[in-house]
Write a protein that holds these residues in place. Structure first.
Motif, mmCIF file in Angstrom:
data_model
loop_
_atom_site.group_PDB
_atom_site.id
_atom_site.type_symbol
_atom_site.label_atom_id
_atom_site.label_comp_id
_atom_site.label_asym_id
_atom_site.label_seq_id
_atom_site.Cartn_x
_atom_site.Cartn_y
_atom_site.Cartn_z
ATOM 1 N N LYS A 1 4.426 -0.052 -6.325
ATOM 2 C CA LYS A 1 3.476 -0.036 -7.441
ATOM 3 C C LYS A 1 3.724 -1.180 -8.415
ATOM 4 O O LYS A 1 2.794 -1.720 -9.001
ATOM 5 C CB LYS A 1 3.558 1.292 -8.199
ATOM 6 N N TYR A 2 4.991 -1.530 -8.636
ATOM 7 C CA TYR A 2 5.358 -2.572 -9.594
ATOM 8 C C TYR A 2 6.145 -3.679 -8.885
ATOM 9 O O TYR A 2 7.356 -3.802 -9.059
ATOM 10 C CB TYR A 2 6.202 -1.980 -10.723
ATOM 11 N N ASN B 1 0.858 -1.185 0.000
ATOM 12 C CA ASN B 1 0.000 0.000 0.000
ATOM 13 C C ASN B 1 0.897 1.239 0.000
ATOM 14 O O ASN B 1 1.313 1.722 1.051
ATOM 15 C CB ASN B 1 -0.923 -0.027 1.215
ATOM 16 N N SER B 2 1.181 1.761 -1.190
ATOM 17 C CA SER B 2 2.134 2.863 -1.292
ATOM 18 C C SER B 2 1.567 4.174 -0.751
ATOM 19 O O SER B 2 2.291 4.959 -0.142
ATOM 20 C CB SER B 2 2.588 3.047 -2.737
ATOM 21 N N LEU C 1 10.496 8.120 -3.502
ATOM 22 C CA LEU C 1 10.048 7.901 -4.875
ATOM 23 C C LEU C 1 10.356 6.475 -5.328
ATOM 24 O O LEU C 1 9.515 5.812 -5.945
ATOM 25 C CB LEU C 1 10.711 8.906 -5.814
ATOM 26 N N TYR C 2 11.539 5.981 -4.997
ATOM 27 C CA TYR C 2 11.941 4.639 -5.398
ATOM 28 C C TYR C 2 11.124 3.574 -4.669
ATOM 29 O O TYR C 2 10.755 2.549 -5.245
ATOM 30 C CB TYR C 2 13.435 4.424 -5.153
ATOM 31 N N ILE C 3 10.837 3.818 -3.409
ATOM 32 C CA ILE C 3 10.016 2.884 -2.634
ATOM 33 C C ILE C 3 8.612 2.846 -3.209
ATOM 34 O O ILE C 3 8.003 1.775 -3.332
ATOM 35 C CB ILE C 3 10.007 3.278 -1.142
#
Length: 128
Positions: A71-72, A32-33, A64-66
């Motif tokens: 997400k992917y 859950n980003s 941002l990287y997390i």
């Protein structure tokens, strides 16, 4: 559970740190980003332990990287790691080529990264 509650009752700073860590772990576990980023941004650094402050600053730095990773989740660097491992194995077995081009060509051939632009015709025997 009772022991954890007993230990958390000693220090409110420690209790808040424990709750923050568990909220972040839950968000990561369930990919859950949005929840992860909102939790990360709402944390007050004055209310957590010193060591956790360092971790939270690092997480905010790479936020941002997390987010992309959550997400992917099915995109990995596994194929690239496999190619790197194969190249290391070729270098170890060959123990050093005199010519760099030969090493490069062998890596390309073994990894099947080279595709010939011209396909050679297979000569068929003439039947009389």
């Amino acid at each position: 559970k009772g022991v954890v509650e007993y230990l958390l009752s000693f220090d409110t700073n420690f209790q808040h740190s424990y709750e923050v860590v568990n909220e972040l772990r839950y968000s990561l576990k369930h990919n859950n980003s949005k929840d992860f980023i909102t939790t990360l941004n709402e944390i007050e650094l004055n209310e957590v332990c010193f060591k956790l402050k360092i971790v939270l600053k690092t997480l905010k730095k790479y936020q941002l990287y997390i987010d992309n990773t959550l997400k992917y989740p099915n995109i990995t660097n596994g194929p690239i790691e496999g190619i790197n491992n194969k190249i290391k194995l070729i270098k170890r077995i060959s123990f050093g080529y005199r010519n760099y081009d030969n090493l490069r060509n062998r890596i390309l051939l073994i990894s099947r990264l080279y595709a010939s632009p011209i396909k050679k015709e297979i000569k068929q025997p003439k039947v009389a």
